[in-house]
Design a protein around this motif. Structure first.
Motif, PDB file in Angstrom:
ATOM      1  N   HIS A  88      -0.019  -5.825   3.682  1.00 51.77           N
ATOM      2  CA  HIS A  88      -0.750  -5.995   2.430  1.00 51.77           C
ATOM      3  C   HIS A  88      -0.332  -4.942   1.411  1.00 51.77           C
ATOM      4  O   HIS A  88       0.333  -3.961   1.750  1.00 51.77           O
ATOM      5  CB  HIS A  88      -2.265  -5.926   2.682  1.00 51.77           C
ATOM      6  CG  HIS A  88      -2.735  -4.601   3.197  1.00 51.77           C
ATOM      7  ND1 HIS A  88      -2.596  -4.225   4.514  1.00 51.77           N
ATOM      8  CD2 HIS A  88      -3.317  -3.539   2.577  1.00 51.77           C
ATOM      9  CE1 HIS A  88      -3.092  -3.015   4.689  1.00 51.77           C
ATOM     10  NE2 HIS A  88      -3.522  -2.556   3.517  1.00 51.77           N
ATOM     11  N   HIS A  90      -1.896  -2.791  -2.348  1.00 48.83           N
ATOM     12  CA  HIS A  90      -3.158  -2.241  -2.849  1.00 48.83           C
ATOM     13  C   HIS A  90      -3.344  -2.591  -4.312  1.00 48.83           C
ATOM     14  O   HIS A  90      -3.851  -1.792  -5.096  1.00 48.83           O
ATOM     15  CB  HIS A  90      -3.209  -0.722  -2.647  1.00 48.83           C
ATOM     16  CG  HIS A  90      -3.478  -0.333  -1.230  1.00 48.83           C
ATOM     17  ND1 HIS A  90      -3.283   0.922  -0.743  1.00 48.83           N
ATOM     18  CD2 HIS A  90      -3.946  -1.064  -0.181  1.00 48.83           C
ATOM     19  CE1 HIS A  90      -3.604   0.959   0.541  1.00 48.83           C
ATOM     20  NE2 HIS A  90      -4.009  -0.238   0.896  1.00 48.83           N
ATOM     21  N   GLU A  97      -5.332   7.676   2.320  1.00 47.11           N
ATOM     22  CA  GLU A  97      -6.104   7.202   3.467  1.00 47.11           C
ATOM     23  C   GLU A  97      -6.080   8.279   4.550  1.00 47.11           C
ATOM     24  O   GLU A  97      -5.038   8.888   4.788  1.00 47.11           O
ATOM     25  CB  GLU A  97      -5.493   5.929   4.055  1.00 47.11           C
ATOM     26  CG  GLU A  97      -4.828   5.031   3.038  1.00 47.11           C
ATOM     27  CD  GLU A  97      -4.442   3.655   3.553  1.00 47.11           C
ATOM     28  OE1 GLU A  97      -5.067   2.712   3.069  1.00 47.11           O
ATOM     29  OE2 GLU A  97      -3.543   3.509   4.384  1.00 47.11           O
ATOM     30  N   HIS A 144       2.102  -2.179   3.832  1.00 53.53           N
ATOM     31  CA  HIS A 144       1.869  -1.585   5.148  1.00 53.53           C
ATOM     32  C   HIS A 144       0.881  -2.413   5.965  1.00 53.53           C
ATOM     33  O   HIS A 144       0.212  -3.305   5.421  1.00 53.53           O
ATOM     34  CB  HIS A 144       1.318  -0.158   5.002  1.00 53.53           C
ATOM     35  CG  HIS A 144       0.007  -0.116   4.285  1.00 53.53           C
ATOM     36  ND1 HIS A 144      -0.113  -0.348   2.945  1.00 53.53           N
ATOM     37  CD2 HIS A 144      -1.250   0.105   4.733  1.00 53.53           C
ATOM     38  CE1 HIS A 144      -1.386  -0.276   2.594  1.00 53.53           C
ATOM     39  NE2 HIS A 144      -2.099  -0.004   3.659  1.00 53.53           N
ATOM     40  N   ILE A 146      -2.192  -1.671   9.115  1.00 58.22           N
ATOM     41  CA  ILE A 146      -2.979  -0.672   9.856  1.00 58.22           C
ATOM     42  C   ILE A 146      -3.551  -1.379  11.078  1.00 58.22           C
ATOM     43  O   ILE A 146      -3.996  -2.532  10.982  1.00 58.22           O
ATOM     44  CB  ILE A 146      -4.146  -0.118   8.996  1.00 58.22           C
ATOM     45  CG1 ILE A 146      -3.609   0.522   7.717  1.00 58.22           C
ATOM     46  CG2 ILE A 146      -4.966   0.893   9.804  1.00 58.22           C
ATOM     47  CD1 ILE A 146      -4.695   1.118   6.838  1.00 58.22           C
TER      48      ILE A 146
HETATM   49 FE   LIG Z   1      -4.146  -0.503   3.049  1.00 58.96          FE
END
Ligand SMILES: [Fe+2]
Length: 192
Positions: A88, A90, A97, A144, A146
């Protein structure tokens, strides 16, 4: 505006305000990364209990704070075992983060080429981030994933965005490094 109150919230907001006042995005994100690492280790600052409660079918997003003067927003995310994201972006905003609790695996991607809504990405490496570590994402290097790699432990991360993030692009795999872009509306989870 403090959306959720918690011990140390004033110190938390003052620390982030000071970093976000930096004059350019690289200085700002460098300072914010350092500030966030210190806040994670600060025993006076404790996140609300709800931030440790995972949701069964998705990672949880809970807004802690939104700055009326500076525009940034702070979201706590709770990752159940194995939960994670698609690739995704931002929405063009910088983000810092940090891992507050547990550990996360973060994989960054570089955009190799684009044909309309089809994007070709290359992984540029995964890293394991433990509690007390923080990283920044500055567009255009913002793609990125997560993931919580644990089989049994919950992980909690804190995300500070340039502004309120209500939607972002997500990329579904088509094979051979190609992905199709879609728009995802981002929701907030219960806080009690
Ligand atoms: Fe993110």
């Amino acid at each position: 505006m403090l959306v959720l109150d918690f011990p140390g919230a004033r110190k938390f907001v003052a620390t982030i305000d000071a970093a976000v006042a930096a004059p350019d995005v690289h200085t700002l994100t460098d300072e914010l990364r350092g500030s966030l690492c210190r806040l994670i280790r600060d025993e006076e600052v404790r996140l609300p209990d709800c931030c440790y409660q995972a949701q069964a079918d998705h990672y949880a997003r809970r807004e802690l704070y939104r700055s009326e003067n500076l525009g940034y927003s702070v979201i706590a995310m709770t990752w159940g075992p194995g939960q994670g994201t698609l690739i995704h972006d931002h929405h063009g905003m910088w983000c810092v983060e940090g891992v507050w609790h547990g550990a996360l695996e973060i994989t960054q991607y570089e955009l190799l080429e684009q044909q309309d809504e089809r994007f070709r990405f290359q992984s540029v490496g995964a890293m394991q981030a433990g509690a007390g570590s923080a990283g920044s994402l500055i567009p255009p290097h913002e793609y990125h994933t997560i993931r919580n790699p644990s089989d049994d432990a919950v992980a909690v991360s804190l995300h500070i965005y340039k502004g309120e993030m209500t939607c972002c692009s997500v990329f579904r795999p088509l094979g051979e490094q190609w992905f199709e872009r879609g728009l995802r509306q981002l929701c907030l989870d219960r806080t009690h």
